[in-house]
Design a protein around this motif. Structure first.
Motif, PDB file in Angstrom:
ATOM      1  N   ASP A  37     -26.065 -22.530 -27.122  1.00 52.15           N
ATOM      2  CA  ASP A  37     -25.404 -21.726 -26.100  1.00 52.15           C
ATOM      3  C   ASP A  37     -26.315 -20.542 -25.788  1.00 52.15           C
ATOM      4  OD1 ASP A  37     -23.298 -23.474 -26.473  1.00 52.15           O
ATOM      5  OD2 ASP A  37     -22.183 -22.097 -27.777  1.00 52.15           O
ATOM      6  N   VAL A  38     -26.228 -20.067 -24.554  1.00 51.10           N
ATOM      7  CA  VAL A  38     -27.036 -18.902 -24.153  1.00 51.10           C
ATOM      8  C   VAL A  38     -26.080 -17.781 -23.768  1.00 51.10           C
ATOM      9  CG1 VAL A  38     -28.782 -18.020 -22.549  1.00 51.10           C
ATOM     10  CG2 VAL A  38     -28.862 -20.422 -23.280  1.00 51.10           C
ATOM     11  N   ALA A  39     -26.194 -16.649 -24.439  1.00 51.59           N
ATOM     12  CA  ALA A  39     -25.312 -15.505 -24.176  1.00 51.59           C
ATOM     13  C   ALA A  39     -26.049 -14.464 -23.347  1.00 51.59           C
ATOM     14  CB  ALA A  39     -24.849 -14.892 -25.497  1.00 51.59           C
ATOM     15  N   VAL A  40     -25.349 -13.941 -22.334  1.00 50.50           N
ATOM     16  CA  VAL A  40     -25.951 -13.017 -21.370  1.00 50.50           C
ATOM     17  C   VAL A  40     -25.128 -11.733 -21.306  1.00 50.50           C
ATOM     18  CG1 VAL A  40     -26.546 -12.700 -18.921  1.00 50.50           C
ATOM     19  CG2 VAL A  40     -26.772 -14.969 -19.982  1.00 50.50           C
ATOM     20  N   LYS A  41     -25.828 -10.602 -21.344  1.00 50.97           N
ATOM     21  CA  LYS A  41     -25.158  -9.312 -21.122  1.00 50.97           C
ATOM     22  C   LYS A  41     -26.088  -8.409 -20.335  1.00 50.97           C
ATOM     23  CE  LYS A  41     -22.530  -5.782 -23.673  1.00 50.97           C
ATOM     24  NZ  LYS A  41     -21.321  -5.944 -22.876  1.00 50.97           N
ATOM     25  N   ASP A  42     -25.550  -7.757 -19.320  1.00 50.67           N
ATOM     26  CA  ASP A  42     -26.338  -6.842 -18.482  1.00 50.67           C
ATOM     27  C   ASP A  42     -27.616  -7.493 -17.952  1.00 50.67           C
ATOM     28  OD1 ASP A  42     -24.439  -4.868 -18.936  1.00 50.67           O
ATOM     29  OD2 ASP A  42     -25.476  -4.140 -20.733  1.00 50.67           O
ATOM     30  N   GLY A  43     -27.521  -8.772 -17.599  1.00 49.30           N
ATOM     31  CA  GLY A  43     -28.652  -9.454 -16.978  1.00 49.30           C
ATOM     32  C   GLY A  43     -29.703  -9.956 -17.942  1.00 49.30           C
ATOM     33  N   THR A  44     -29.461  -9.728 -19.244  1.00 50.12           N
ATOM     34  CA  THR A  44     -30.469 -10.073 -20.255  1.00 50.12           C
ATOM     35  C   THR A  44     -29.897 -11.109 -21.221  1.00 50.12           C
ATOM     36  OG1 THR A  44     -31.332  -7.833 -20.086  1.00 50.12           O
ATOM     37  CG2 THR A  44     -31.923  -9.046 -22.069  1.00 50.12           C
ATOM     38  N   ILE A  45     -30.765 -11.959 -21.740  1.00 49.88           N
ATOM     39  CA  ILE A  45     -30.344 -12.912 -22.767  1.00 49.88           C
ATOM     40  C   ILE A  45     -30.183 -12.153 -24.085  1.00 49.88           C
ATOM     41  CG2 ILE A  45     -31.029 -14.958 -24.088  1.00 49.88           C
ATOM     42  CD1 ILE A  45     -32.588 -15.841 -21.509  1.00 49.88           C
ATOM     43  N   VAL A  46     -28.973 -12.235 -24.668  1.00 50.29           N
ATOM     44  CA  VAL A  46     -28.724 -11.483 -25.909  1.00 50.29           C
ATOM     45  C   VAL A  46     -28.568 -12.398 -27.124  1.00 50.29           C
ATOM     46  CG1 VAL A  46     -27.795  -9.402 -24.817  1.00 50.29           C
ATOM     47  CG2 VAL A  46     -26.250 -11.316 -25.315  1.00 50.29           C
ATOM     48  N   ALA A  47     -28.390 -13.697 -26.887  1.00 53.54           N
ATOM     49  CA  ALA A  47     -28.335 -14.618 -28.024  1.00 53.54           C
ATOM     50  C   ALA A  47     -28.584 -16.035 -27.535  1.00 53.54           C
ATOM     51  CB  ALA A  47     -26.969 -14.554 -28.722  1.00 53.54           C
ATOM     52  N   VAL A  48     -29.256 -16.826 -28.387  1.00 56.91           N
ATOM     53  CA  VAL A  48     -29.440 -18.259 -28.120  1.00 56.91           C
ATOM     54  C   VAL A  48     -29.115 -18.965 -29.431  1.00 56.91           C
ATOM     55  CG1 VAL A  48     -31.024 -20.072 -27.383  1.00 56.91           C
ATOM     56  CG2 VAL A  48     -31.336 -17.736 -26.529  1.00 56.91           C
ATOM     57  N   GLY A  49     -28.056 -19.771 -29.448  1.00 56.37           N
ATOM     58  CA  GLY A  49     -27.701 -20.435 -30.703  1.00 56.37           C
ATOM     59  C   GLY A  49     -26.332 -21.057 -30.614  1.00 56.37           C
ATOM     60  N   LEU A  50     -25.797 -21.372 -31.789  1.00 50.90           N
ATOM     61  CA  LEU A  50     -24.511 -22.084 -31.808  1.00 50.90           C
ATOM     62  C   LEU A  50     -23.373 -21.224 -32.348  1.00 50.90           C
ATOM     63  CD1 LEU A  50     -25.837 -25.570 -32.911  1.00 50.90           C
ATOM     64  CD2 LEU A  50     -24.802 -24.984 -30.704  1.00 50.90           C
ATOM     65  N   GLU A  51     -23.690 -19.985 -32.730  1.00 52.07           N
ATOM     66  CA  GLU A  51     -22.637 -19.111 -33.235  1.00 52.07           C
ATOM     67  C   GLU A  51     -21.711 -18.693 -32.098  1.00 52.07           C
ATOM     68  OE1 GLU A  51     -23.211 -15.137 -35.576  1.00 52.07           O
ATOM     69  OE2 GLU A  51     -24.465 -16.759 -36.394  1.00 52.07           O
ATOM     70  N   PRO A  52     -20.383 -18.878 -32.268  1.00 50.52           N
ATOM     71  CA  PRO A  52     -19.469 -18.520 -31.169  1.00 50.52           C
ATOM     72  C   PRO A  52     -19.469 -17.008 -30.920  1.00 50.52           C
ATOM     73  CG  PRO A  52     -18.337 -19.719 -32.943  1.00 50.52           C
ATOM     74  CD  PRO A  52     -19.697 -19.384 -33.446  1.00 50.52           C
ATOM     75  N   ARG A  53     -19.495 -16.628 -29.629  1.00 49.54           N
ATOM     76  CA  ARG A  53     -19.434 -15.207 -29.252  1.00 49.54           C
ATOM     77  C   ARG A  53     -18.477 -15.097 -28.079  1.00 49.54           C
ATOM     78  NH1 ARG A  53     -24.679 -12.260 -30.058  1.00 49.54           N
ATOM     79  NH2 ARG A  53     -24.123 -11.126 -28.160  1.00 49.54           N
ATOM     80  N   PRO A  54     -17.661 -14.050 -28.039  1.00 49.92           N
ATOM     81  CA  PRO A  54     -16.749 -13.887 -26.912  1.00 49.92           C
ATOM     82  C   PRO A  54     -17.514 -13.512 -25.643  1.00 49.92           C
ATOM     83  CG  PRO A  54     -16.572 -12.006 -28.410  1.00 49.92           C
ATOM     84  CD  PRO A  54     -17.530 -12.976 -29.044  1.00 49.92           C
ATOM     85  N   ALA A  55     -17.083 -14.081 -24.515  1.00 49.96           N
ATOM     86  CA  ALA A  55     -17.744 -13.789 -23.239  1.00 49.96           C
ATOM     87  C   ALA A  55     -16.690 -13.715 -22.142  1.00 49.96           C
ATOM     88  CB  ALA A  55     -18.772 -14.868 -22.910  1.00 49.96           C
ATOM     89  N   ALA A  56     -16.946 -12.872 -21.147  1.00 56.49           N
ATOM     90  CA  ALA A  56     -16.007 -12.709 -20.032  1.00 56.49           C
ATOM     91  C   ALA A  56     -15.957 -13.965 -19.169  1.00 56.49           C
ATOM     92  CB  ALA A  56     -16.419 -11.503 -19.194  1.00 56.49           C
ATOM     93  N   ALA A  57     -17.073 -14.694 -19.089  1.00 56.90           N
ATOM     94  CA  ALA A  57     -17.107 -15.914 -18.277  1.00 56.90           C
ATOM     95  C   ALA A  57     -17.886 -16.987 -19.033  1.00 56.90           C
ATOM     96  CB  ALA A  57     -17.772 -15.627 -16.932  1.00 56.90           C
ATOM     97  N   VAL A  58     -17.477 -18.222 -18.830  1.00 61.33           N
ATOM     98  CA  VAL A  58     -18.132 -19.344 -19.510  1.00 61.33           C
ATOM     99  C   VAL A  58     -18.565 -20.372 -18.464  1.00 61.33           C
ATOM    100  CG1 VAL A  58     -17.770 -21.306 -21.063  1.00 61.33           C
ATOM    101  CG2 VAL A  58     -16.871 -19.042 -21.674  1.00 61.33           C
ATOM    102  N   TYR A  59     -19.796 -20.871 -18.611  1.00 67.43           N
ATOM    103  CA  TYR A  59     -20.249 -21.983 -17.773  1.00 67.43           C
ATOM    104  C   TYR A  59     -20.475 -23.158 -18.698  1.00 67.43           C
ATOM    105  CZ  TYR A  59     -22.873 -24.594 -14.246  1.00 67.43           C
ATOM    106  OH  TYR A  59     -23.287 -25.542 -13.339  1.00 67.43           O
TER     107      TYR A  59
END
Ligand SMILES: [Zn+2]
Length: 434
Positions: free
Chosen positions: A21-43
């Motif tokens: 999974d790729v996690a994004v915050k403020d236009g930047t990649i903040v995590a790449v991996g399989l650990e679940p993280r809460p996000a405002a939107a999911v694709y």
């Protein structure tokens, strides 16, 4: 909480795709991996490939040719780019030969590019300065530009840089650490006759002229050092000759760019009734040349499209000299080339152009701290049916194996499910190098 999570996709690691999974915050990649993280939107990217946003290091939007302009302005060209998964492009400043004109050209181009919808930067373009080009180079570096384009041809329009100036520029490249881009054709081998039509283009601009000039410039690099990037290499013979003579410099000191059309088409297209649509410089080559180029694909460092389309009416002339050279391609490079070469094309459209163009700290990789520029690709067998460029296209009807399903620019959807969603591109400058 993160702004966006791209879940369940196969994510490009730099060498292969891996489930992450790729996690994004403020236009930047903040995590790449399989650990679940809460996000405002999911694709949900299940069954999709998640690639770094592509970088097209060679486009000509809003190119002023005097009597004509290329069909795409920065807005229409960059929208077409976004539909192709391209999140950064590199265009060119108008050719200049002194540092004051260079600065003016830089500011003029910044203004012209304001409507771009994905990120961008520029190559400076030098003509043939009379004296020492060091002041010109220092001005370029002070403006944060790290790539300088020159032509070994087009003497008729005053754009050709002489050999002694090319050698001086390579000395300066070695000293200051910038990269020289060269259009490589031997000017003295180019002929133009009134009687020439589209099918005569390979005779007008022969492959041997490219090979001779490429070898000469590689020799200059061996003598002077510096970093050279040969744009739009068209011929397998040129690539073979460079590999044979200069294996120690190939993709170490000089780098090779080629374009999708040199792999997709041959000079036979120029003999068709609509052959005028397949005119560009350098010319399309024979099937044997094309196949040799494809066999040497691993030695092609980067893909640029040389996107420079015109309208059909502007291209449709019997006489070669009346036809503006150039075709489109920014939208289809990945789909066309991945159908032929698979994932081998990805570094040539991401990490490699990022390195050449001083973008590698933020662009070209899916890694924590990089801009969240992503091209989400659906594997599918289909035919290209649409083209968002304003110019006429030669690509519709081409069989491909990938469709860009979404293009994400710094965390925002530029294209999703076939619709452009209204992003704004930024100029990606560098701090002054001197
Ligand atoms: Zn070009």
């Amino acid at each position: 909480m993160d702004d966006l999570s791209i879940k369940n996709g196969s994510v490009w690691t730099g060498t292969r795709h891996e489930r992450a999974d790729v996690a994004v915050k403020d236009g930047t990649i903040v995590a790449v991996g399989l650990e679940p993280r809460p996000a405002a939107a999911v694709y949900d990217a299940a069954g999709r490939f998640v690639n770094p946003g592509f970088i097209d290091p060679h486009v000509h939007f809003d190119l002023d040719l005097g009597r004509l302009r290329s069909a795409d302005d920065f807005r229409s060209g960059s929208i077409a780019a976004a539909f192709g998964g391209v999140t950064t492009f590199v265009d060119f400043l108008a050719p200049t030969d002194d540092e004051h004109d260079l600065e003016r050209a830089y500011h003029a181009r910044l203004e012209e590019a304001e409507d771009a919808v994905v990120d961008y930067r520029f190559h400076a373009t030098i003509k043939n300065p009379k004296g020492d080009p060091e002041a010109y180079v220092r001005k370029m570096l002070s403006l944060g530009m790290t790539t300088l384009k020159l032509f070994t041809t087009y003497s008729d329009s005053g754009r050709r840089t002489s050999d002694d100036q090319i050698e001086r520029l390579l000395d300066l490249s070695e000293r200051y650490g910038f990269t020289i881009l060269a259009h490589i054709e031997d000017d003295s081998m180019i002929t133009m006759k009134d009687s020439y039509g589209p099918k005569d283009l390979p005779r007008s601009r022969p492959a041997a002229g490219e090979t001779a000039e490429a070898l000469k410039l590689a020799g200059f690099v061996e003598k002077h050092g510096g970093t050279l990037y040969m744009v739009h290499l068209s011929s397998g013979a040129t690539l073979d000759a460079l590999r044979d003579r200069y294996p120690h410099l190939l993709n170490r000191k000089f780098f090779i760019e080629s374009c999708p059309h040199y792999f997709a088409f041959t000079a036979d297209a120029l003999s068709r009734p609509d052959g005028f649509l397949y005119t560009m410089s350098p010319a399309l080559r024979t099937a044997a040349e094309r196949d040799r180029l494809a066999e040497g694909f691993s030695d092609v460092y980067a893909i640029g499209t040389d996107h420079c389309p015109f309208s059909r009416a502007e291209k449709e002339h019997d006489r070669l000299r009346d036809i503006p050279m150039g075709i489109g391609g920014v939208e289809h490079a990945y789909a066309v080339l991945s159908a032929r070469f698979g994932d081998a094309v990805i570094p040539k459209m991401t990490e490699h152009p990022a390195l050449i163009n001083g973008l590698a700290d933020r662009k070209g990789r899916i890694a924590v701290g990089c801009d969240a520029d992503l091209a989400i690709v659906r594997p599918v067998r289909e035919r290209i049916v649409s083209d968002h460029s304003r110019g006429c296209t030669v690509w519709t009807g081409t069989d491909v194996t990938a469709r860009i399903e979404a293009t994400i620019l710094r965390g925002a959807f530029a294209v999703r499910d076939g619709r452009f969603l209204g992003t704004k591109g930024n100029y990606v400058g560098r701090k002054p190098m001197i």
